[in-house]
Design a protein around this motif. Sequence first.
Motif, short mmCIF file in Angstrom:
data_model
loop_
_atom_site.label_atom_id
_atom_site.label_comp_id
_atom_site.label_asym_id
_atom_site.label_seq_id
_atom_site.Cartn_x
_atom_site.Cartn_y
_atom_site.Cartn_z
N GLN A 75 0.85 -1.19 0.00
CA GLN A 75 0.00 0.00 0.00
C GLN A 75 0.88 1.24 0.00
O GLN A 75 2.06 1.17 0.37
N PRO A 76 0.33 2.40 -0.40
CA PRO A 76 1.15 3.61 -0.53
C PRO A 76 1.60 4.22 0.80
O PRO A 76 2.36 5.17 0.81
N TYR A 77 1.11 3.70 1.93
CA TYR A 77 1.52 4.23 3.23
C TYR A 77 1.61 3.08 4.23
O TYR A 77 1.07 2.00 4.00
N PRO A 78 2.30 3.31 5.34
CA PRO A 78 2.47 2.24 6.35
C PRO A 78 1.14 1.75 6.89
O PRO A 78 0.14 2.47 6.86
N ILE A 79 1.15 0.55 7.42
CA ILE A 79 -0.09 -0.09 7.89
C ILE A 79 -0.79 0.73 8.97
O ILE A 79 -2.01 0.82 8.99
N GLU A 80 -0.04 1.36 9.86
CA GLU A 80 -0.65 2.17 10.92
C GLU A 80 -1.41 3.34 10.32
O GLU A 80 -2.53 3.65 10.74
N SER A 81 -0.83 3.99 9.32
CA SER A 81 -1.52 5.10 8.64
C SER A 81 -2.73 4.60 7.88
O SER A 81 -3.77 5.27 7.84
N PHE A 82 -2.61 3.44 7.27
CA PHE A 82 -3.70 2.82 6.53
C PHE A 82 -4.90 2.61 7.45
O PHE A 82 -6.03 3.02 7.14
N ILE A 83 -4.66 2.02 8.62
CA ILE A 83 -5.74 1.77 9.58
C ILE A 83 -6.30 3.08 10.11
O ILE A 83 -7.51 3.25 10.25
N ASP A 84 -5.43 4.05 10.40
CA ASP A 84 -5.89 5.35 10.91
C ASP A 84 -6.79 6.05 9.91
O ASP A 84 -7.82 6.62 10.28
N LYS A 85 -6.42 6.02 8.62
CA LYS A 85 -7.24 6.66 7.58
C LYS A 85 -8.62 5.99 7.50
O LYS A 85 -9.64 6.67 7.41
N ILE A 86 -8.63 4.67 7.55
CA ILE A 86 -9.91 3.96 7.50
C ILE A 86 -10.73 4.25 8.75
O ILE A 86 -11.93 4.50 8.68
N ALA A 87 -10.07 4.25 9.91
CA ALA A 87 -10.78 4.50 11.18
C ALA A 87 -11.41 5.89 11.20
O ALA A 87 -12.54 6.06 11.67
N GLN A 88 -10.71 6.87 10.67
CA GLN A 88 -11.24 8.23 10.63
C GLN A 88 -12.49 8.30 9.74
O GLN A 88 -13.51 8.88 10.13
N GLN A 89 -12.43 7.67 8.59
CA GLN A 89 -13.59 7.67 7.69
C GLN A 89 -14.73 6.84 8.28
O GLN A 89 -15.90 7.21 8.17
N TYR A 90 -14.39 5.72 8.89
CA TYR A 90 -15.39 4.85 9.51
C TYR A 90 -16.16 5.62 10.59
O TYR A 90 -17.38 5.58 10.64
N ALA A 91 -15.43 6.35 11.42
CA ALA A 91 -16.07 7.13 12.48
C ALA A 91 -17.04 8.15 11.89
O ALA A 91 -18.16 8.32 12.39
N GLY A 92 -16.61 8.82 10.83
CA GLY A 92 -17.49 9.79 10.18
C GLY A 92 -18.75 9.14 9.63
O GLY A 92 -19.85 9.68 9.76
N GLU A 93 -18.59 7.96 9.02
CA GLU A 93 -19.75 7.25 8.46
C GLU A 93 -20.70 6.80 9.57
O GLU A 93 -21.92 6.84 9.40
N VAL A 94 -20.16 6.37 10.70
CA VAL A 94 -21.00 5.97 11.83
C VAL A 94 -21.78 7.16 12.35
O VAL A 94 -23.00 7.07 12.58
N VAL A 95 -21.12 8.30 12.52
CA VAL A 95 -21.80 9.51 13.00
C VAL A 95 -22.92 9.91 12.05
O VAL A 95 -24.05 10.18 12.48
N ILE A 96 -22.63 9.93 10.77
CA ILE A 96 -23.66 10.31 9.79
C ILE A 96 -24.82 9.31 9.81
O ILE A 96 -25.99 9.69 9.93
#
Length: 128
Positions: A75-96
């Motif tokens: 992937q274009p970024y390290p695994i920790e960043s990959f999970i963080d990016k997904i977690a941030q979007q996931y949280a937004g989708e849950v809130v919406i």
Amino acid sequence: MSHFTHMKTRFQNLFYLEKALNRLNIEHKQQEKIIHDSKSSHINLIIPQSNGYDIEFSWNGQEYELVVDMSFWKQPYPIESFIDKIAQQYAGEVVIGESQKIGFQPVKYQQNSDGSNVLVLERWNDEK
């Protein structure tokens, strides 16, 4: 020799996880896993990689854990960043999604250059 890493997440809802992946333009597909001892099944998400060593979000009965062979991470970024990016979007989708269930509507969803998100919701009170 493959060494799979299982990373715990807080992703418990397949619908919101897929929405987060879609928002990040991460190609993925669903894969049904049949549980042999019982007559039930669940859906895992597969993220294909060009090297054939796919990334998987696998349901463990409580959450979707990330399963990957770290020696084949492409992937274009390290695994920790990959999970963080997904977690941030996931949280937004849950809130919406959960806010819409109680009458709120998203008015604005903005991704800032610093990586943060702004989400504005509104709900009109019809009672007078």
